[in-house]
Design an enzyme around this catalytic site. Structure first.
Site, mmCIF file in Angstrom:
data_model
loop_
_atom_site.group_PDB
_atom_site.id
_atom_site.type_symbol
_atom_site.label_atom_id
_atom_site.label_comp_id
_atom_site.label_asym_id
_atom_site.label_seq_id
_atom_site.Cartn_x
_atom_site.Cartn_y
_atom_site.Cartn_z
ATOM 1 N N SER A 11 29.891 20.972 52.778
ATOM 2 C CA SER A 11 31.242 20.424 52.677
ATOM 3 C C SER A 11 31.981 20.985 51.463
ATOM 4 O O SER A 11 33.204 20.912 51.399
ATOM 5 C CB SER A 11 31.165 18.901 52.569
ATOM 6 N N CYS A 73 23.667 20.961 53.713
ATOM 7 C CA CYS A 73 24.387 19.697 53.519
ATOM 8 C C CYS A 73 23.507 18.580 54.079
ATOM 9 O O CYS A 73 23.187 18.585 55.275
ATOM 10 C CB CYS A 73 25.719 19.748 54.260
ATOM 11 N N CYS A 186 21.299 14.895 48.777
ATOM 12 C CA CYS A 186 22.607 15.521 48.946
ATOM 13 C C CYS A 186 22.549 16.806 48.128
ATOM 14 O O CYS A 186 22.114 16.782 46.971
ATOM 15 C CB CYS A 186 23.695 14.601 48.416
ATOM 16 N N HIS A 188 24.708 18.427 46.655
ATOM 17 C CA HIS A 188 25.493 18.439 45.418
ATOM 18 C C HIS A 188 24.667 17.926 44.224
ATOM 19 O O HIS A 188 24.937 18.286 43.079
ATOM 20 C CB HIS A 188 26.717 17.526 45.542
HETATM 21 N N1 DGL Z 1 26.473 18.400 49.938
HETATM 22 C C1 DGL Z 1 26.741 17.334 50.872
HETATM 23 C C2 DGL Z 1 25.439 16.649 51.231
HETATM 24 O O1 DGL Z 1 24.415 17.281 51.050
HETATM 25 C C3 DGL Z 1 27.822 16.494 50.296
HETATM 26 C C4 DGL Z 1 28.377 15.536 51.260
HETATM 27 C C5 DGL Z 1 29.784 15.130 51.039
HETATM 28 O O2 DGL Z 1 30.653 15.988 51.226
HETATM 29 O O3 DGL Z 1 29.993 13.949 50.791
HETATM 30 O O4 DGL Z 1 25.379 15.556 51.711
#
Ligand code: DGL
Length: 279
Positions: A11, A73, A186, A188
């Site tokens: 994302s 993701c 996640c 991130h």
């Molecule tokens: N990197 C995404 C994940 O692994 C982030 C999700 C998001 O955009 O909220 O879930």
């Protein structure tokens, strides 16, 4: 031998945690990164919207002629991973299975924490994957919805005045559960790993879902005979759905090198393209 690029999507910036690892592991491979920075975050959205966005993301990568799709993701992997795997005509690698396997192998006391977005946590995919590997594991699952906006806005340095209280707020209870392994479910979240480690201490093994997806992708490409055969010189092209500048500035801090070749694109409507297989 296959010279085509490997596609990685997320994302936003989180998938860079997989990309960095993939480049270190396979430095001769060409990479295409897609970050849907215009629509991040996905994790606070419903299943239907996440699935639609995910199909558009994968369709964009396939249009670039990739030989494999790495869904870097956790949210897409949890909510739409099975659908995308069915619909994508090339090898498809997600994050849940690889990260759960790494955590099950790493834990010594059988107590594992999972932090992820609200959508991932609601899906129950990580606890289910861990239970399938070992029903005796105790799993504590927690959503940390403010981590993604913090990362997207560059609040990733140790001691950051916004990120430190957020880490303390979310992880306080987890710190009392005697976990010895924490899945950063996640992609991130590994950008906040130094702050998380500062709070939980060295005794807790952090499992990066992005890194584990990259390792799994390397294994898959090797098994399928899809590696390029080149050992060095691989480069990466980046595509984003918002301005290139804000993506580059945070990406450069994380990757520790200049991020050039960032192209803004509009992918709305791409879901209508076939992913290559009948759904
Ligand atoms: N990197 C995404 C994940 O692994 C982030 C999700 C998001 O955009 O909220 O879930």
């Amino acid at each position: 031998m296959d010279p085509r690029p490997i596609g990685v999507f997320d994302s936003g910036l989180g998938g860079l945690t997989a990309l960095r690892e993939l480049h270190a592991l396979l430095p001769g491979e060409e990479l295409v990164y897609f970050g849907d920075t215009g629509r991040v975050p996905y994790g606070s959205r419903g299943e239907e919207v996440i699935t639609r966005y995910a199909r558009e993301d994968a369709a964009f990568l396939l249009e670039q002629g990739v030989k494999a799709v790495v869904c870097a993701c956790g949210t897409v992997s949890s909510v739409a991973g099975e659908a995308l795997r069915r619909e994508t005509h090339c090898p498809f690698v997600e994050v849940v299975g690889p990260a759960a396997r790494a955590a099950a192998a790493a834990t010594r006391n059988g107590r594992i924490g999972v932090i992820a977005t609200a959508a991932t946590t609601r899906s129950g995919k990580f606890p289910a994957a861990l239970a399938a590997m070992d029903p005796g594991l105790q799993v504590y699952s927690l959503a940390c919805p403010l981590f993604v906006p913090l990362v997207e806005n560059g609040h990733i340095a140790p001691g950051d005045p916004l990120a430190v209280p957020a880490v303390e707020y979310y992880l306080r209870d987890l710190g009392e559960r005697d976990i010895d392994t924490l899945i950063l479910g996640c992609t991130h979240y590994p950008l906040l790993a130094p702050l998380i480690r500062d709070f939980l201490g060295e005794g807790v093994t952090l499992v990066s879902s992005g890194r584990e997806a990259a390792l799994a992708a390397g294994d898959t490409l090797r098994e399928e005979g899809l590696l390029s055969g080149r050992q060095t010189g691989g480069s990466c092209r980046y595509f984003v759905t918002d301005s290139a500048g804000s993506f580059s500035s945070v990406a450069e801090v994380f990757l520790g090198e200049p991020v050039t070749h960032v192209t803004p694109v509009d992918i709305s409507g791409l879901e209508k393209l076939k992913l290559g297989k009948e759904a």
